[in-house]
Motif scaffolding. Structure first.
Motif, PDB file in Angstrom:
ATOM      1  N   PHE A   8     -55.268  35.018  10.821  1.00 24.25           N
ATOM      2  CA  PHE A   8     -55.446  35.910  11.967  1.00 24.25           C
ATOM      3  C   PHE A   8     -55.320  37.349  11.468  1.00 24.25           C
ATOM      4  CE2 PHE A   8     -54.210  31.903  13.653  1.00 24.25           C
ATOM      5  CZ  PHE A   8     -54.791  31.804  14.914  1.00 24.25           C
ATOM      6  N   LEU A   9     -56.391  38.148  11.675  1.00 21.12           N
ATOM      7  CA  LEU A   9     -56.412  39.538  11.238  1.00 21.12           C
ATOM      8  C   LEU A   9     -56.576  40.450  12.444  1.00 21.12           C
ATOM      9  CD1 LEU A   9     -58.832  38.173   8.867  1.00 21.12           C
ATOM     10  CD2 LEU A   9     -57.333  39.799   7.754  1.00 21.12           C
ATOM     11  N   SER A  10     -55.987  41.638  12.372  1.00 18.33           N
ATOM     12  CA  SER A  10     -56.129  42.615  13.452  1.00 18.33           C
ATOM     13  C   SER A  10     -56.320  44.004  12.871  1.00 18.33           C
ATOM     14  CB  SER A  10     -54.903  42.590  14.368  1.00 18.33           C
ATOM     15  OG  SER A  10     -53.766  43.078  13.702  1.00 18.33           O
ATOM     16  N   TYR A  11     -56.993  44.855  13.647  1.00 17.55           N
ATOM     17  CA  TYR A  11     -57.304  46.216  13.205  1.00 17.55           C
ATOM     18  C   TYR A  11     -56.930  47.198  14.299  1.00 17.55           C
ATOM     19  CZ  TYR A  11     -60.201  50.364  12.318  1.00 17.55           C
ATOM     20  OH  TYR A  11     -60.632  51.647  12.141  1.00 17.55           O
ATOM     21  N   THR A  12     -56.250  48.271  13.915  1.00 24.39           N
ATOM     22  CA  THR A  12     -55.929  49.363  14.826  1.00 24.39           C
ATOM     23  C   THR A  12     -56.564  50.631  14.271  1.00 24.39           C
ATOM     24  OG1 THR A  12     -53.799  48.338  15.355  1.00 24.39           O
ATOM     25  CG2 THR A  12     -54.074  50.638  15.951  1.00 24.39           C
ATOM     26  N   GLY A  13     -57.500  51.199  15.004  1.00 23.85           N
ATOM     27  CA  GLY A  13     -58.175  52.403  14.531  1.00 23.85           C
ATOM     28  C   GLY A  13     -59.397  52.720  15.372  1.00 23.85           C
ATOM     29  N   GLU A  14     -59.952  53.891  15.140  1.00 22.05           N
ATOM     30  CA  GLU A  14     -61.098  54.367  15.913  1.00 22.05           C
ATOM     31  C   GLU A  14     -62.414  54.111  15.199  1.00 22.05           C
ATOM     32  OE1 GLU A  14     -60.864  55.695  18.957  1.00 22.05           O
ATOM     33  OE2 GLU A  14     -58.670  55.519  18.968  1.00 22.05           O
ATOM     34  N   GLU A  15     -62.434  54.241  13.872  1.00 25.18           N
ATOM     35  CA  GLU A  15     -63.667  54.152  13.114  1.00 25.18           C
ATOM     36  C   GLU A  15     -63.993  52.705  12.747  1.00 25.18           C
ATOM     37  OE1 GLU A  15     -65.590  56.735  12.611  1.00 25.18           O
ATOM     38  OE2 GLU A  15     -64.154  58.053  13.615  1.00 25.18           O
ATOM     39  N   PRO A  16     -65.270  52.329  12.767  1.00 30.85           N
ATOM     40  CA  PRO A  16     -65.660  50.989  12.303  1.00 30.85           C
ATOM     41  C   PRO A  16     -65.482  50.868  10.795  1.00 30.85           C
ATOM     42  CG  PRO A  16     -67.609  52.282  12.848  1.00 30.85           C
ATOM     43  CD  PRO A  16     -66.425  53.102  13.283  1.00 30.85           C
ATOM     44  N   ILE A  17     -65.036  49.708  10.340  1.00 33.48           N
ATOM     45  CA  ILE A  17     -64.815  49.481   8.906  1.00 33.48           C
ATOM     46  C   ILE A  17     -65.343  48.102   8.523  1.00 33.48           C
ATOM     47  CG2 ILE A  17     -62.751  50.943   8.798  1.00 33.48           C
ATOM     48  CD1 ILE A  17     -61.100  48.333   8.825  1.00 33.48           C
ATOM     49  N   GLN A  18     -65.540  47.908   7.217  1.00 38.76           N
ATOM     50  CA  GLN A  18     -65.887  46.599   6.662  1.00 38.76           C
ATOM     51  C   GLN A  18     -65.058  46.407   5.404  1.00 38.76           C
ATOM     52  OE1 GLN A  18     -69.767  45.723   4.751  1.00 38.76           O
ATOM     53  NE2 GLN A  18     -69.982  44.084   6.269  1.00 38.76           N
ATOM     54  N   LYS A  19     -64.210  45.396   5.408  1.00 34.81           N
ATOM     55  CA  LYS A  19     -63.290  45.188   4.303  1.00 34.81           C
ATOM     56  C   LYS A  19     -63.333  43.731   3.829  1.00 34.81           C
ATOM     57  CE  LYS A  19     -61.782  49.386   4.136  1.00 34.81           C
ATOM     58  NZ  LYS A  19     -62.044  50.252   2.963  1.00 34.81           N
ATOM     59  N   GLU A  20     -62.955  43.553   2.564  1.00 34.36           N
ATOM     60  CA  GLU A  20     -62.959  42.218   1.964  1.00 34.36           C
ATOM     61  C   GLU A  20     -61.613  41.524   2.191  1.00 34.36           C
ATOM     62  OE1 GLU A  20     -63.861  40.108  -2.354  1.00 34.36           O
ATOM     63  OE2 GLU A  20     -62.804  42.040  -2.287  1.00 34.36           O
ATOM     64  N   VAL A  21     -61.677  40.263   2.543  1.00 29.89           N
ATOM     65  CA  VAL A  21     -60.497  39.414   2.621  1.00 29.89           C
ATOM     66  C   VAL A  21     -60.662  38.313   1.584  1.00 29.89           C
ATOM     67  CG1 VAL A  21     -59.120  37.867   4.053  1.00 29.89           C
ATOM     68  CG2 VAL A  21     -60.184  39.885   5.081  1.00 29.89           C
ATOM     69  N   LYS A  22     -59.668  38.168   0.711  1.00 29.32           N
ATOM     70  CA  LYS A  22     -59.786  37.179  -0.357  1.00 29.32           C
ATOM     71  C   LYS A  22     -58.532  36.317  -0.440  1.00 29.32           C
ATOM     72  CE  LYS A  22     -58.122  40.392  -3.930  1.00 29.32           C
ATOM     73  NZ  LYS A  22     -58.429  41.045  -5.221  1.00 29.32           N
ATOM     74  N   ILE A  23     -58.706  35.121  -0.966  1.00 27.62           N
ATOM     75  CA  ILE A  23     -57.602  34.182  -1.195  1.00 27.62           C
ATOM     76  C   ILE A  23     -57.596  33.839  -2.675  1.00 27.62           C
ATOM     77  CG2 ILE A  23     -56.584  31.951  -0.595  1.00 27.62           C
ATOM     78  CD1 ILE A  23     -58.049  32.053   2.036  1.00 27.62           C
TER      79      ILE A  23
END
Length: 675
Positions: free
Chosen positions: A212-227
């Motif tokens: 479960f991931l959450s984001y707090t902010g105004e600008e759109p972003i794209q980030k990598e999630v890795k295991i």
């Protein structure tokens, strides 16, 4: 003073006066002394005082007292306060409270701290790894019942453990003022909220991971999630977030390619200038095993107990349960490690013959449709008297059970079971975990018992409707976990073909840092009775530094326990030894580095606003809050009156008067030559 007591007092005075005059004035046989008045007064005082002691009148006095209202300060002692670097500000505010003379004069001030526990404030360490606020209001409600007690809550408002405190505050009968601690500025933040994964996986299978991931902010972003597994990347994905699309649930199936305890790391790529990066990484452990316990549930008819048994057994993925009606079963039992026989009838004859021949482990469950006449003949472990009368009984926990470690999960509060009335006689004395409690009276009749004979383990559960126990466990704990763990331990013990051991260890493969970390051991003498005279010790070695530790076990009621909560995150191997015995156990566990108190960026002001009587205060506004409390007319001292009753017999001065009068009379008479 009551009218009857007053009448007796007057009568006592008359009698005392009469006796005194009779002795010194009207006594014609003696020469009257010219000091007869003094003697009469002394005799009157001594007699009257003596009569008063015999009457013992009750005297009432009215006492007035002024009671100041209580004022409670509850301070968050969790490590999140230190993480916000607010320790000194909180201590300064408390010092300000103690030096505020007007506040101290108006209120009786009490201080409490809360974190993982609620206690009277002594010193603040800001090191507790959990914040639970809800129990605070339960405790304060009990302590200050029917008293005016405004409460000041000093906290960041972030609760990490337990029930949401917002609901509990609505039931709190006192005025509550919230003082927010921590940064209130909003920052952009990407964090891993939670990871759901099973503790166990099976070799060459895939196991699910839910992130479960959450984001707090105004600008759109794209980030990598890795295991990652060690230094190897096993999964990665780019995920987009925006102000509107601010959460994501990532579901991944990972392969279990090797046996053992595997440590995985989930990482979410950080945002530029992100303030809190500790919540971008989480670790989890999975134990990969290559064996599975198969349990067969054979029943004479369908009943809700069967589904409860299956769910409890399969709550651990090491186990699999199959339900079959005896009328449809004609296969072999050799595939199964344990056979659960539910309410056997004569149709179970071939099954009992196969169990006896192959020496298979089994669990016999009886109830209202059990054929006890057949059951008494088909097995050699117990006999039960056959009656047609049914009865209900509740469980009573037996702490002396020693086949495996099982704590009391409030068994006595579980609903009653139903079975036929009758005494049960065992061929050999079994280990009894639960006894029958009938109408509040504990009997020596078992509900759950186990026994071993010729490398065969047999369990007995006398009574149907244990599905209600599982439901009750959920009502009490909001989870089936405690019941499923209990039934799982029973299944694990019965399905194992290992010989019974004198030293048993109950340790988890991994723990979260900040949780209570304890290892429980059981030690038994050569007759397999619990031995409370032994001295057990655990030796630990940290994997990376190879640093070694030694700790003694502490004797509990029927087990030994060692608390290892002080250990730092790492992997440890351990060896448990028994002094003066050549008995030992080895194993390993991992403490995962996870501090939930560091997962928050700022104070939860919005939540605190909902519970505060006025607007939320900050530490810089502490003086204004204290002055407001002093000026408030809602909290005024209360004058109370109390009628205090005392008995005259408690007056030592009256006894002194009697002794003084009699002594004076004697000395005067002696001096005048009248004696």
């Amino acid at each position: 003073m009551a009218g009857q007591t007053l009448l007796f007092t007057i009568l006592a005075a008359v009698v005392a006066l009469g006796l005194s005059l009779l002795f010194y004035f009207y006594n014609s046989t003696k020469k009257r002394s010219k000091h007869w008045i003094i003697f009469s007064v002394l005799r009157f005082l001594s007699l009257f005082s003596l009569f008063l002691l015999l009457i013992n009148p009750k005297l009432e006095t009215l006492e007035l007292s002024t009671e100041k209202p209580n004022l409670v300060f509850a301070v968050d002692n969790s490590s999140s306060i230190a993480y916000f670097k607010e320790e000194e500000n909180v201590r300064s505010f408390l010092q300000q409270i103690e030096e505020h003379k007007a506040l101290q004069e108006k209120f009786k001030v009490d201080y409490y701290s809360f974190g993982s526990q609620i206690k009277k404030l002594d010193t603040l360490s800001f090191t507790e790894n959990k914040t639970q606020i809800t129990p605070l209001f339960d405790n304060l409600t009990e302590i200050y019942a029917d008293q005016v007690t405004p409460t000041i809550l000093i906290t960041d408002g972030n609760q990490t453990y337990g029930q949401d405190y917002l609901y509990k505050v609505k039931q709190y009968p006192q005025d509550l003022y919230a003082v927010a601690v921590g940064d209130t500025t909003s920052y952009s933040d990407l964090k891993i909220e939670r990871v759901n994964v099973n503790k166990y996986a099976y070799l060459n299978n895939k196991f699910p991971v839910e992130v479960f991931l959450s984001y707090t902010g105004e600008e759109p972003i794209q980030k990598e999630v890795k295991i990652e597994l060690g230094n190897s990347k096993v999964f990665s994905k780019k995920i987009s977030f925006s102000k509107e699309n601010n959460s994501e649930i990532l579901q991944v199936n990972l392969p279990a390619n090797r046996v053992g305890l595997l440590s995985y790391t989930i990482t979410a790529e950080t945002i530029e200038n992100e303030k809190n990066t500790s919540n971008n990484t989480k670790k989890f452990l999975v134990e990969v095993i290559d064996e599975k316990t198969n349990v067969l549930i054979l029943a004479s008819y369908l009943h809700p107990d069967l589904g409860a048994f299956k769910k409890a057994i399969e709550s651990n993925q090491q186990r699999e349960a199959s339900i079959q009606l005896i009328s449809d079963f004609n296969g072999s039992l050799l595939y199964y490690q344990l056979v659960l026989l539910y309410q056997p009838t004569s149709a179970f004859k071939n099954v009992f013959d196969q169990i006896r021949k192959e020496k298979l482990n089994s669990l016999i469950v009886t109830g209202t449709k059990t054929d006890y006449q057949f059951l008494n003949k088909s097995q050699e472990f117990f006999r039960k008297e056959i009656y047609t009368q049914l009865e209900e009984f509740q469980p009573s926990y037996h702490s002396g059970y020693s086949s495996f470690q099982q704590p009391d999960i409030q068994f006595s509060s579980f609903p009653p079971l139903k079975d036929y009335f009758g005494e049960v006689a065992f061929e050999t004395a079994p280990q009894v975990l639960l006894y029958q409690n009938i109408n509040g009276v504990k009997t020596n009749l078992p509900i759950i018992a186990t026994t071993e004979k010729n490398q065969q383990k047999i369990g007995f559960l006398f009574g149907e409707n244990t599905w209600q126990w599982r439901s009750k466990s959920y009502v009490q704990q909001k989870s089936y976990e405690s019941y499923d763990d209990f039934f799982g331990r029973l299944i694990q013990y019965l399905s194992s073909n290992q010989c019974r051991e004198r030293l048993t260890i109950d340790a988890q493969p991994f723990y979260n840092y900040g949780d209570k970390i304890s290892i429980i051991a059981g030690y038994f003498d050569k007759n397999y009775a619990f031995d409370d005279r032994a001295k057990l010790e655990i030796s630990l070695q940290e994997e990376e530094s190879e640093e070694k530790f030694q700790y003694p076990f502490i004797l509990q009621s029927h087990s030994y326990e060692v608390n290892l909560s002080q250990l730092q995150p790492s992997t440890y191997t351990y060896k448990v030894t028994v002094e003066e015995e050549n008995i030992q156990k080895t194993g390993s566990f991992t403490i995962v580095d996870f501090e939930v108190e560091k997962q928050f960026l700022n104070a939860h002001v919005a939540q605190l606003q909902k519970i505060s009587k006025d607007s939320v205060y900050f530490l810089s506004q502490g003086e204004a809050l204290l002055n407001q409390l002093v000026a408030s007319k809602d909290y005024q001292p209360v004058q109370k009156s109390a009628v205090k009753k005392s008995s005259l017999i408690d007056w030592k001065i009256l006894l002194g008067i009697i002794i003084l009068c009699l002594s004076a009379e004697w000395f005067l008479r002696k001096y005048k030559g009248l004696i």
